[in-house]
Design a protein around this motif. Structure first.
Motif, PDB file in Angstrom:
ATOM      1  N   VAL A  64       0.840  -1.208   0.000  1.00  0.00           N
ATOM      2  CA  VAL A  64       0.000   0.000   0.000  1.00  0.00           C
ATOM      3  C   VAL A  64       0.868   1.248   0.000  1.00  0.00           C
ATOM      4  N   ALA A  65       1.937   1.246   0.791  1.00  0.00           N
ATOM      5  CA  ALA A  65       2.849   2.398   0.824  1.00  0.00           C
ATOM      6  C   ALA A  65       3.536   2.586  -0.524  1.00  0.00           C
ATOM      7  N   ALA A  66       3.934   1.500  -1.172  1.00  0.00           N
ATOM      8  CA  ALA A  66       4.571   1.598  -2.494  1.00  0.00           C
ATOM      9  C   ALA A  66       3.583   2.120  -3.533  1.00  0.00           C
ATOM     10  N   LEU A  67       2.338   1.686  -3.450  1.00  0.00           N
ATOM     11  CA  LEU A  67       1.314   2.185  -4.375  1.00  0.00           C
ATOM     12  C   LEU A  67       1.078   3.674  -4.157  1.00  0.00           C
ATOM     13  N   LEU A  68       1.001   4.093  -2.900  1.00  0.00           N
ATOM     14  CA  LEU A  68       0.842   5.510  -2.590  1.00  0.00           C
ATOM     15  C   LEU A  68       2.019   6.312  -3.134  1.00  0.00           C
ATOM     16  N   CYS A  69       3.216   5.795  -2.948  1.00  0.00           N
ATOM     17  CA  CYS A  69       4.422   6.449  -3.459  1.00  0.00           C
ATOM     18  C   CYS A  69       4.362   6.585  -4.982  1.00  0.00           C
ATOM     19  N   ALA A  70       4.004   5.517  -5.656  1.00  0.00           N
ATOM     20  CA  ALA A  70       3.933   5.545  -7.123  1.00  0.00           C
ATOM     21  C   ALA A  70       2.880   6.530  -7.610  1.00  0.00           C
ATOM     22  N   LEU A  71       1.736   6.560  -6.956  1.00  0.00           N
ATOM     23  CA  LEU A  71       0.672   7.494  -7.359  1.00  0.00           C
ATOM     24  C   LEU A  71       1.093   8.944  -7.154  1.00  0.00           C
ATOM     25  N   LEU A  72       1.750   9.214  -6.039  1.00  0.00           N
ATOM     26  CA  LEU A  72       2.211  10.579  -5.803  1.00  0.00           C
ATOM     27  C   LEU A  72       3.254  11.013  -6.832  1.00  0.00           C
ATOM     28  N   ILE A  73       4.175  10.134  -7.148  1.00  0.00           N
ATOM     29  CA  ILE A  73       5.191  10.477  -8.145  1.00  0.00           C
ATOM     30  C   ILE A  73       4.548  10.673  -9.510  1.00  0.00           C
ATOM     31  N   TRP A  74       3.601   9.818  -9.830  1.00  0.00           N
ATOM     32  CA  TRP A  74       2.930   9.914 -11.140  1.00  0.00           C
ATOM     33  C   TRP A  74       2.158  11.217 -11.269  1.00  0.00           C
ATOM     34  N   ARG A  75       1.428  11.606 -10.208  1.00  0.00           N
ATOM     35  CA  ARG A  75       0.588  12.797 -10.283  1.00  0.00           C
ATOM     36  C   ARG A  75       1.383  14.096 -10.156  1.00  0.00           C
ATOM     37  N   THR A  76       2.418  14.109  -9.289  1.00  0.00           N
ATOM     38  CA  THR A  76       3.134  15.360  -9.043  1.00  0.00           C
ATOM     39  C   THR A  76       4.441  15.475  -9.812  1.00  0.00           C
ATOM     40  N   ARG A  77       4.964  14.357 -10.294  1.00  0.00           N
ATOM     41  CA  ARG A  77       6.261  14.319 -10.980  1.00  0.00           C
ATOM     42  C   ARG A  77       7.400  14.764 -10.066  1.00  0.00           C
ATOM     43  N   GLN A  78       7.234  14.557  -8.747  1.00  0.00           N
ATOM     44  CA  GLN A  78       8.265  14.932  -7.788  1.00  0.00           C
ATOM     45  C   GLN A  78       8.645  13.701  -6.977  1.00  0.00           C
ATOM     46  N   LEU A  79       9.853  13.231  -7.196  1.00  0.00           N
ATOM     47  CA  LEU A  79      10.333  12.018  -6.539  1.00  0.00           C
ATOM     48  C   LEU A  79      10.352  12.161  -5.025  1.00  0.00           C
ATOM     49  N   ALA A  80      10.859  13.267  -4.525  1.00  0.00           N
ATOM     50  CA  ALA A  80      10.966  13.455  -3.076  1.00  0.00           C
ATOM     51  C   ALA A  80       9.592  13.424  -2.412  1.00  0.00           C
ATOM     52  N   LEU A  81       8.607  14.042  -3.018  1.00  0.00           N
ATOM     53  CA  LEU A  81       7.252  14.034  -2.460  1.00  0.00           C
ATOM     54  C   LEU A  81       6.684  12.617  -2.435  1.00  0.00           C
TER      55      LEU A  81
END
Length: 99
Positions: A64-81
């Motif tokens: 679930v954490a990895a999915l959240l991470c992937a979705l955030l990177i996909w939507r914001t294009r910011q790796l750190a976020l």
């Protein structure tokens, strides 16, 4: 084996491979290889991360954490976020006792 010698060996191999790549700077790759090489970083990352997620005792929480991470990177294009969001999601699920 001595950890320092291991790190020194890893450094030498990395330096040699990068130097070789930079010394061949005048070589132009065909478009097929340029497109192919664009997928190497994500493939290496997946090969390193997925087995650790799948084989852990808290695999659901990590997935679930990895999915959240992937979705955030996909939507914001910011790796750190994405990384921070993934960590926050993992720790929130752990605190709630889920997974």
């Amino acid at each position: 084996m001595n950890p320092f010698l291991t790190m020194l060996g890893m450094w030498a191999v990395t330096l040699a491979s990068r130097y070789l790549g930079l010394s061949l700077g005048g070589v132009r790759l065909p478009p097929f290889w340029l497109a192919f090489l664009r997928f190497v970083p994500i493939s290496v990352f997946a090969a390193l991360v997925v087995p650790d997620i799948a084989s852990a005792p808290d695999a659901l929480r990590r997935a679930v954490a990895a999915l959240l991470c992937a979705l955030l990177i996909w939507r914001t294009r910011q790796l750190a976020l994405g990384i921070l969001g993934g960590f926050a999601g993992y720790w929130l699920l752990r605190w709630l006792g889920i997974g």
